[in-house]
Design a protein around this motif. Structure first.
Motif, PDB file in Angstrom:
ATOM      1  N   GLY A  58      41.926  13.687   1.023  1.00 47.56           N
ATOM      2  CA  GLY A  58      40.585  13.288   1.514  1.00 47.56           C
ATOM      3  C   GLY A  58      39.672  12.940   0.456  1.00 47.56           C
ATOM      4  O   GLY A  58      38.806  12.072   0.844  1.00 47.56           O
ATOM      5  N   LYS A 107      36.848  10.478   2.088  1.00 49.64           N
ATOM      6  CA  LYS A 107      36.332  10.936   3.603  1.00 49.64           C
ATOM      7  C   LYS A 107      35.519  12.304   3.199  1.00 49.64           C
ATOM      8  O   LYS A 107      34.672  13.076   3.859  1.00 49.64           O
ATOM      9  CB  LYS A 107      37.680  11.480   4.304  1.00 49.64           C
ATOM     10  CG  LYS A 107      38.364  10.279   4.933  1.00 49.64           C
ATOM     11  CD  LYS A 107      37.554   9.367   5.513  1.00 49.64           C
ATOM     12  CE  LYS A 107      38.147   8.322   6.143  1.00 49.64           C
ATOM     13  NZ  LYS A 107      37.565   7.191   7.068  1.00 49.64           N
ATOM     14  N   GLU A 132      39.174  20.636   8.787  1.00 49.31           N
ATOM     15  CA  GLU A 132      38.090  19.525   9.040  1.00 49.31           C
ATOM     16  C   GLU A 132      38.425  18.408   8.205  1.00 49.31           C
ATOM     17  O   GLU A 132      38.155  17.312   8.406  1.00 49.31           O
ATOM     18  CB  GLU A 132      36.822  20.194   8.546  1.00 49.31           C
ATOM     19  CG  GLU A 132      35.753  19.435   8.021  1.00 49.31           C
ATOM     20  CD  GLU A 132      35.204  18.754   9.523  1.00 49.31           C
ATOM     21  OE1 GLU A 132      34.551  17.665   9.258  1.00 49.31           O
ATOM     22  OE2 GLU A 132      35.439  19.176  10.677  1.00 49.31           O
ATOM     23  N   HIS A 163      41.033  16.387   9.951  1.00 46.93           N
ATOM     24  CA  HIS A 163      40.306  15.540  11.328  1.00 46.93           C
ATOM     25  C   HIS A 163      39.509  14.364  10.734  1.00 46.93           C
ATOM     26  O   HIS A 163      39.863  13.336  11.396  1.00 46.93           O
ATOM     27  CB  HIS A 163      39.437  16.610  11.882  1.00 46.93           C
ATOM     28  CG  HIS A 163      38.511  15.895  12.832  1.00 46.93           C
ATOM     29  ND1 HIS A 163      39.220  15.723  14.017  1.00 46.93           N
ATOM     30  CD2 HIS A 163      37.336  15.723  12.973  1.00 46.93           C
ATOM     31  CE1 HIS A 163      38.474  15.024  15.158  1.00 46.93           C
ATOM     32  NE2 HIS A 163      36.885  15.148  14.235  1.00 46.93           N
ATOM     33  N   ARG A 164      39.182  14.455   9.584  1.00 42.30           N
ATOM     34  CA  ARG A 164      38.343  13.106   8.939  1.00 42.30           C
ATOM     35  C   ARG A 164      39.492  12.098   8.564  1.00 42.30           C
ATOM     36  O   ARG A 164      39.103  10.954   8.663  1.00 42.30           O
ATOM     37  CB  ARG A 164      37.540  13.696   7.883  1.00 42.30           C
ATOM     38  CG  ARG A 164      36.222  14.315   8.294  1.00 42.30           C
ATOM     39  CD  ARG A 164      35.317  14.609   7.191  1.00 42.30           C
ATOM     40  NE  ARG A 164      34.444  15.659   7.366  1.00 42.30           N
ATOM     41  CZ  ARG A 164      32.981  15.673   6.854  1.00 42.30           C
ATOM     42  NH1 ARG A 164      33.045  14.919   5.751  1.00 42.30           N
ATOM     43  NH2 ARG A 164      32.429  16.746   7.081  1.00 42.30           N
TER      44      ARG A 164
END
Length: 567
Positions: free
Chosen positions: A303, A308, A355, A358-359
């Motif tokens: 991430g 993100k 989360e 998901h990003r």
């Protein structure tokens, strides 16, 4: 020329031929025929190569080399039954000294047609002296070399052992198994003219090809670190009544394996005395398991690398997330409200990791997981090594990447996790893990293994941001007991459920506690993964694996003489 002179010349040439053959037999061929005189067994022994030795270096003694595996001469007792005058008396005298029943031994000694019979192996000097003192004609000894492991059970699974079968001796498991051909060398051979009875003709032609000894191996393993880490692991497994445990320590900037421990271990000098042959496998490299929350670091690194998220990215934790018919909850079953991504890692919130993935998106997440080396064998040159299973991440449906984000539904090995954390400690550059530093061949040549960079898995910036977040886990999260006073240490706890073998779902009350991390955080000298299986007195890794990590980390910092950087 007269007939008399011809006769004299003939006798002279014949005599010279006889003298030449005697000289070849008694002088030039002395060793060969001496071997024949000692019997077929000793001749074969001379034609077999010596197995290569295995060494480890020791930083504490100036990189001095210490033997982990060598060859030890032992005595083989044999009989020549055709020479025995009283087999029964001989059997009664010898049997108690070799643990044999007199009647069975007498049966072996009574066949007068036999010229050679092996009676007992691996006899020590004392036993040999007692048997020789009996003065029995037709009883003799020869030396055989056996594999000997001076460190005993320390590094047992890493090294493996040399086993015997109908096909002879060979390396089994670990390094002995993987490098069996290199360590064994090449067998010599003997060809000689034989009479109709199959006996070698003394004056016949012969061809001897000498054996080629096996290569010696020098490992990257530090003898002192290996010993201390393994002993601390054994102590911790016993303290918690755990089923087993593993420790892997890797040098981040080279990929060199410094220690590889498993408990329970076994004695490779007496490898047959085990209740379960599964103990031979190197759990750290062979046994893949659901890693749990130590995998969250990999998700977070992905991430950060894709921008993100950032360590300060806000997240409103609802305590649970629904994906289709499934509900994902935090391990403490609580909603934590407004937090940052650093808090998500420190408090080990499953919802926060969902989360992040998901990003990222499932395809991108899978790419990062593969780049970190999961789903493939690390190639450490151990005879038993597993690739783990990340196939669920290739399936359709968001639930698979969601559960995979926090280390559930996929399997990895402790060695893979150590290599992945070492990459983060090395500013995002993954090095190939290796355990053999040098191969020293019998011809004098030396093959030196150099560190090998595999690929960049995340940017230097992303790796350093992750390091800072991991420090927060140790400072104020679930990893406090992994810390070492005076140093900044980064790491992550993981308490994983154990999948049932008899159907879907997980075993009730059974967990595997792990801690993965590195230090000192500003200039990491080691990356380490600790795994404790099925502890009986505690449930979470913060009480099992984390304290052991901290204990070993403290020793390493002292051993490497790294001065404290904080009060």
């Amino acid at each position: 020329m007269s007939r008399l002179r011809l006769l004299r010349l003939g006798f002279f040439l014949f005599g010279a031929l006889i003298f030449g053959q005697l000289f070849r037999i008694q002088v030039l061929g002395h060793d060969f025929y001496a071997a024949l005189a000692e019997g077929q067994h000793d001749l074969f022994r001379q034609l077999f190569p010596e197995r290569g030795k295995i060494y480890a270096r020791d930083r504490a003694s100036g990189d001095q080399e210490y033997l982990l595996a060598t060859n030890r001469p032992m005595h083989l007792l044999y009989a020549e039954p055709f020479r025995l005058k009283d087999p029964l008396s001989a059997a009664r005298a010898i049997a108690p000294l070799i643990g044999e029943e007199p009647e069975k031994l007498a049966e072996k000694l009574s066949n007068k047609d036999e010229r050679y019979r092996a009676l007992a192996r691996k006899l020590d000097d004392e036993t040999r002296a007692k048997i020789e003192a009996l003065g029995i004609g037709g009883i003799g000894f020869s030396e055989e070399e056996y594999r000997f492991y001076p460190e005993g059970s320390v590094a047992a699974q890493m090294l493996g052992f040399v086993g015997e079968s109908e096909r002879g001796r060979s390396g089994r498991y670990g390094i002995e198994g993987w490098f069996d051909k290199e360590l064994t060398g090449a067998q010599g051979y003997l060809e000689s003219e034989k009479d109709p009875g199959g006996r070698a003709i003394a004056v016949g032609n012969r061809t001897v090809k000498p054996a080629k000894d096996g290569s010696d191996l020098v490992l990257t393993v530090d003898r002192t670190v290996q010993y201390v880490a393994c002993r601390k692991l054994e102590e911790w497994v016993a303290r918690h009544g755990a089923e087993r445990g593993s420790v892997v320590i890797v040098e981040p900037d080279t990929g060199a394996v410094i220690a590889l421990c498993n408990a329970p271990a076994f004695d490779p000098n007496d490898y047959g005395k085990v209740e379960d042959i599964g103990v031979y496998n190197d759990t750290a490299a062979f046994d893949a398991y659901e890693p749990g929350s130590i995998f969250k670091t990999i998700t977070m690194a992905a991430g950060l690398d894709t921008d993100k998220i950032s360590p300060a990215t806000p997240f409103d934790d609802p305590g649970e997330v629904k994906i289709g018919p499934y509900t994902i909850r935090n391990s403490d079953l609580k909603a934590h409200g407004k937090v940052t991504m650093t808090d998500v890692l420190a408090e080990s919130l499953n919802t926060g990791m969902v989360e992040v993935v998901h990003r990222l998106g499932a395809p991108t997440f899978l790419t990062y997981v593969r780049d970190f080396g999961f789903g493939q064998k690390p190639g450490l040159e151990l005879h038993s090594e597993a690739a783990g299973d990340i196939e669920p991440l290739e399936r359709k449906g968001d639930i698979w990447s969601a559960t995979g984000s926090y280390g559930q539904g996929i399997t990895v090995t402790a060695l893979q996790m150590a290599a992945a954390y070492a990459a983060l400690a090395n500013d995002g550059m993954m090095m190939k893990p290796y355990i053999v530093e040098e191969i020293r061949r019998a011809d004098g040549t030396v093959e030196k293994r150099a560190p090998k960079a595999l690929r960049r898995v995340v940017s230097e910036r992303a790796a350093r941001l992750v390091s800072g977040m991991l420090t927060a886990v140790v400072e104020r999260g679930h990893g406090k007991r992994a810390g070492v006073p005076g140093y900044w240490i980064g790491g992550k706890t993981g308490t994983a459920q154990i999948a049932r073998k008899d159907g879907p779902g997980y075993e009730i009350g059974a967990t595997i506690g792990s801690f993965a991390g590195y230090g000192p955080i500003d200039d990491p000298k080691f990356a380490m993964v600790v795994r404790i299986d099925r502890p009986k007195d505690v449930q979470f890794a913060e009480s099992s694996a984390a304290p052991l990590f901290g204990d070993i980390a403290k020793f390493l910092l002292d051993y490497y003489q790294i001065p404290p950087t904080r009060k």
